[in-house]
Design a protein around this motif. Structure first.
Motif, PDB file in Angstrom:
ATOM      1  N   LEU A  36     -17.406  30.280  46.803  1.00 45.33           N
ATOM      2  CA  LEU A  36     -18.543  29.674  46.094  1.00 45.33           C
ATOM      3  C   LEU A  36     -18.944  28.335  46.714  1.00 45.33           C
ATOM      4  O   LEU A  36     -20.136  28.036  46.874  1.00 45.33           O
ATOM      5  CB  LEU A  36     -18.194  29.475  44.615  1.00 45.33           C
ATOM      6  CG  LEU A  36     -18.173  30.729  43.750  1.00 45.33           C
ATOM      7  CD1 LEU A  36     -17.794  30.382  42.322  1.00 45.33           C
ATOM      8  CD2 LEU A  36     -19.528  31.432  43.772  1.00 45.33           C
ATOM      9  N   LEU A  37     -17.948  27.549  47.075  1.00 49.40           N
ATOM     10  CA  LEU A  37     -18.250  26.265  47.705  1.00 49.40           C
ATOM     11  C   LEU A  37     -18.975  26.477  49.035  1.00 49.40           C
ATOM     12  O   LEU A  37     -19.929  25.754  49.372  1.00 49.40           O
ATOM     13  CB  LEU A  37     -16.957  25.470  47.912  1.00 49.40           C
ATOM     14  CG  LEU A  37     -16.300  24.954  46.629  1.00 49.40           C
ATOM     15  CD1 LEU A  37     -14.900  24.401  46.907  1.00 49.40           C
ATOM     16  CD2 LEU A  37     -17.148  23.878  45.955  1.00 49.40           C
ATOM     17  N   VAL A  52     -20.900  29.006  49.789  1.00 46.37           N
ATOM     18  CA  VAL A  52     -22.273  29.421  49.449  1.00 46.37           C
ATOM     19  C   VAL A  52     -23.117  28.196  49.116  1.00 46.37           C
ATOM     20  O   VAL A  52     -24.289  28.098  49.495  1.00 46.37           O
ATOM     21  CB  VAL A  52     -22.278  30.421  48.271  1.00 46.37           C
ATOM     22  CG1 VAL A  52     -23.671  30.594  47.702  1.00 46.37           C
ATOM     23  CG2 VAL A  52     -21.729  31.758  48.724  1.00 46.37           C
ATOM     24  N   GLY A  53     -22.511  27.246  48.433  1.00 49.47           N
ATOM     25  CA  GLY A  53     -23.228  26.019  48.104  1.00 49.47           C
ATOM     26  C   GLY A  53     -23.676  25.266  49.351  1.00 49.47           C
ATOM     27  O   GLY A  53     -24.794  24.754  49.407  1.00 49.47           O
TER      28      GLY A  53
END
Lengths: 213, 213
Positions: B170-171, B173-174
DNA sequence: AGCGTTCTTGACCGACGGGTCAAGATCGGG
DNA sequence: CCCGATCTTGACCCGTCGGTCAAGAACGCT
């Protein structure tokens, strides 16, 4: 007072689809077309979805499409506008007006991600290529409204000393970018199948809070 | 040993464009077509750019296109792959291997934004709708490589205690989302005309650092 | 039943654009 | 000059798909 006399045969379809007063049955039929289109656009994209596909999926003949919509892109525009209204309502409901700007921004972001994850069809609409001017205009319309909202909230947070004194427009772009990239990755199955929408929304809240710190 | 005997007239174009050994002049001509296409795709999008447009812009007849490329999407794929290599080189050069993971991530992000701002044509290629399977595959190919790289760096940073123990995918993707949303907004003129590419890159560095803190 | 209105059908139209290919021009080597 | 290879042209082909529209079905009201 000028009354235009039109031969009865020629007046049959003289009313534009947009200006028609549909019956209840007509409104249901129209919605069937919209629903079919939303699903197909999400599945294959706008360009690869033909009007024939939409009508087949809705169980009607192709010519009927033009009773309800003047063009393919007009149907698309209506879809986008409807979805956008729903998203705006979701955002507004998620933001607690009694709390600080950063919290409101991150609440709005989380709600947006949640909405988009639960309405993949809508999100897919935003992926459409903008070669058709009608489409480009419709997609542009709404994008800047949310950006301005977030920008205003950023400035409020800056005045309250909660957000650093960086460019508010850039910070707002960062928030919107986070919403779209996380939603996109979720939709494309890039985040693994064990991640729930709630977990994603909570993560986005943390991401946005951190970035604005 | 089977030698296939083909009448001389029919053998004339029997070699696929990809398998040809072009002369120096041929290679230059091919590059003209690629350059013309890149510019037009950036300006109007893939779908709205016709092969006839590309050839006209390059100053050649339409049939010549097929001496050099088997299809329109094959030209597109070649364009994307070339640009992707250049982006990867830019990213690698920007990351100082002697520094910590967070710094490397943010350096890579800043370099990406810089590259994309200076090569609008490349970035526009990523906006293409994915209805053509060839195109969808090509665009998917490269996206996950950078994501994996960043993910690995995130994990390294987490082991070193520099990045919180949140989900690394997720990080990552951020980070990628930040790169694309800032590049996109810059390209669309949404960030005002007084912002320089260097300023934007510096901002992206700060945004990424904060978000990973 | 008659009439007006709404809705529905599907064959058809025409513009469009990716792709084809025969004919010919150009180039380089012997 | 001849020949083979590379390159170039542009008229043509054909499939695709958005849009058209005459004919007819269905509905509701008097």
């Amino acid at each position: 007072m000028t009354e235009v006399s039109v031969p009865s045969d020629q007046a049959k379809n003289a009313v534009a689809p947009d200006a028609r007063q549909h019956t209840e049955h007509g409104r249901e039929r129209k919605q069937q077309l919209l629903d079919a289109a939303a699903e197909l656009f999400a599945d294959r994209g706008y360009a690869a979805t033909r009007i024939a596909d939409i009508c087949q999926s809705a169980g009607v003949a192709k010519g009927l499409f033009y009773w309800y919509f003047p063009t393919k892109s007009a149907l698309f525009a209506e879809l986008v506008r409807t979805m956008r209204l729903r998203l705006r309502r979701t955002q507004a409901q998620a933001m607690d007006p009694l709390t600080d700007a950063v919290t409101r921004i991150s609440q709005g972001a989380a709600a947006s991600v949640q909405f988009m994850a639960e309405n993949a069809a809508y999100f897919a609409l935003l992926d459409v290529e903008r070669s058709d001017p009608t489409i480009a205009d419709v997609l542009k319309e709404g994008a800047s409204v949310y950006l301005e909202d977030v920008c205003r909230l950023v400035e409020e947070g800056q005045r309250a000393g909660l957000i650093p004194d960086d460019k508010s427009d850039l910070l707002a772009v960062g928030v919107l970018g986070a919403v779209s990239s996380f939603s996109n990755s979720y939709r494309n199955g890039r985040l693994g199948t064990d991640l729930t929408v709630d977990e994603l929304a909570a993560f986005v809240q943390r991401w946005v809070r951190n970035a604005l710190a």
